[in-house]
Design a protein around this motif. Structure first.
Motif, PDB file in Angstrom:
ATOM      1  N   UNK A  30      -2.616  13.747  45.082  1.00 45.29           N
ATOM      2  CA  UNK A  30      -1.219  13.474  45.356  1.00 45.29           C
ATOM      3  C   UNK A  30      -0.654  12.397  44.452  1.00 45.29           C
ATOM      4  N   UNK A  32      -0.174  11.820  40.699  1.00 44.25           N
ATOM      5  CA  UNK A  32      -0.336  12.318  39.335  1.00 44.25           C
ATOM      6  C   UNK A  32      -0.204  11.208  38.305  1.00 44.25           C
ATOM      7  N   UNK A  33      -0.777  11.448  37.134  1.00 48.25           N
ATOM      8  CA  UNK A  33      -0.596  10.528  36.018  1.00 48.25           C
ATOM      9  C   UNK A  33       0.338  11.183  35.023  1.00 48.25           C
ATOM     10  N   UNK A  40       8.948  12.691  36.583  1.00 44.28           N
ATOM     11  CA  UNK A  40       9.578  13.307  37.753  1.00 44.28           C
ATOM     12  C   UNK A  40       9.633  12.289  38.881  1.00 44.28           C
ATOM     13  N   UNK A  41      10.273  12.679  39.968  1.00 40.37           N
ATOM     14  CA  UNK A  41      10.582  11.700  41.021  1.00 40.37           C
ATOM     15  C   UNK A  41       9.345  11.166  41.698  1.00 40.37           C
ATOM     16  N   UNK A  42       8.357  12.024  41.868  1.00 41.28           N
ATOM     17  CA  UNK A  42       7.147  11.568  42.554  1.00 41.28           C
ATOM     18  C   UNK A  42       6.467  10.456  41.764  1.00 41.28           C
ATOM     19  N   UNK A  43       6.361  10.657  40.465  1.00 38.88           N
ATOM     20  CA  UNK A  43       5.687   9.654  39.638  1.00 38.88           C
ATOM     21  C   UNK A  43       6.510   8.383  39.566  1.00 38.88           C
TER      22      UNK A  43
END
Lengths: 226, 99
Positions: A30, A32-33, A40-43
């Motif tokens: 869950x 990411x590098x 993106x928003x998650x990173x």
């Protein structure tokens, strides 16, 4: 009754193979590098969080203590993600197992002590005696301080295990009692309200992780700096 | 029947039913092959739902929902006989004994 209360905490096995390894390896999926500058928003959210944690934790350390930043940041991210994933229904939380917490606590504490003894042996040993103690009390106090030093990793591990296990168990018990009381409609709303508040309080599992890393931090700082 | 493209390189949805056993047998089942398959699957999901300009919360919620279902299937065996019910069952079937 004993077997059924603690069945949520049994390590999952499939055909005798420990599937707990898969569960422990799941949180990194869950996170990411990225090699890019704009992500993106998650990173973006996760990088913001990691920068916040890093700044909060590492400002009190000198240059030598800051070599630990990767270790401590990954520790807090791991414990936070594992505890939060354990709040999902039917999931298995590896940090409820004392074996795993001891495996985390003992090497980290031992390395802080070893680092203190290696680089500042005299200062580390003088930590065993608080300032200004009357002379007759010295032998007893040294023994007490040594015991309190050796109990540190045990306290770290047991604190984490007991908190998470107790929280999960409490949620399980209250949930099953609310289900049983569904036929008798009277205290239903009160109990579901208790479940809700308990869940939000339990999301201070993050506070527990803070506690874990901070206590580790304190011992590192103490052994390294002064 | 001779195909224009070799069977090995076709994707699963393009393989005809008669060629399916030979397609399965020709796949790479070595550890690096299986790891490559997981990696391809991961990046397929990642690039479709998360690595987009305006990714929403559903990208990660689907993963968590799958995780919940996966854990449920693991603990199904333990959940089959619920905790407080075994005595209730034995009340009804007093001749058969406790479940």
């Amino acid at each position: 009754m004993n077997e059924s209360l603690f069945t949520p905490f049994i390590t999952p096995t499939v055909l005798g193979l420990p599937a707990a390894v898969l569960v422990i390896l799941f949180p990194p999926l869950l996170i990411p590098t990225s090699k890019h500058f704009i992500n993106n928003r998650l990173i973006i959210i996760q990088q913001w969080l990691i920068r916040l944690i890093l700044k909060q934790m590492m400002t009190t350390h000198n240059a030598k203590g800051r070599t630990w930043s990767l270790m401590l940041t990954s520790l807090i991210i791991f414990i936070a993600s594992t505890n939060l994933l354990g709040l999902l229904p039917y999931s298995f939380t590896p940090t409820t197992q004392l074996s795993m917490n001891l495996a985390m606590a003992i090497p980290l504490w031992a390395s802080t002590v070893a680092m203190g003894l290696r680089f500042k042996a005299k200062i580390t040993l003088t930590h065993l005696l608080p300032q200004g103690t009357p002379t007759p009390l010295i032998p007893m106090l040294i023994i007490i301080e040594t015991v309190s030093l050796f109990i540190q990793p045990l306290a770290l591990a047991v604190r984490l295990t007991a908190n998470i296990t107790a929280g999960h168990l409490l949620m399980y018990l209250i949930g099953s009692s609310a289900l049983a009381m569904l036929a008798i409609n009277l205290p239903l709303t009160l109990i579901t309200l208790t479940i809700l508040t308990l869940l939000t309080i339990l999301e201070t599992a993050i506070a527990l992780i803070q506690a874990y890393v901070f206590t580790l931090l304190v011992s590192l700082y103490l052994h390294d700096n002064s | 029947m001779a195909s224009v493209v070799p069977v090995k390189d076709k994707k699963l949805l393009e393989v005809k039913l008669g060629e399916l056993p030979s397609w399965i047998l020709m796949r790479d089942f070595s550890p690096s092959g299986i790891f490559g398959a997981f990696q391809r699957g991961y990046y397929r999901y990642y690039n479709k739902y998360i690595n987009v300009k305006k990714g929403s919360i559903s990208g990660i919620t689907m993963v968590l929902a799958c995780y919940v279902l996966f854990s449920y299937s693991f603990s199904y065996k333990h959940l089959k006989t619920p905790a407080g019910r075994s005595w209730a069952i034995s009340e009804g079937n007093s001749q058969e004994g406790v479940v």
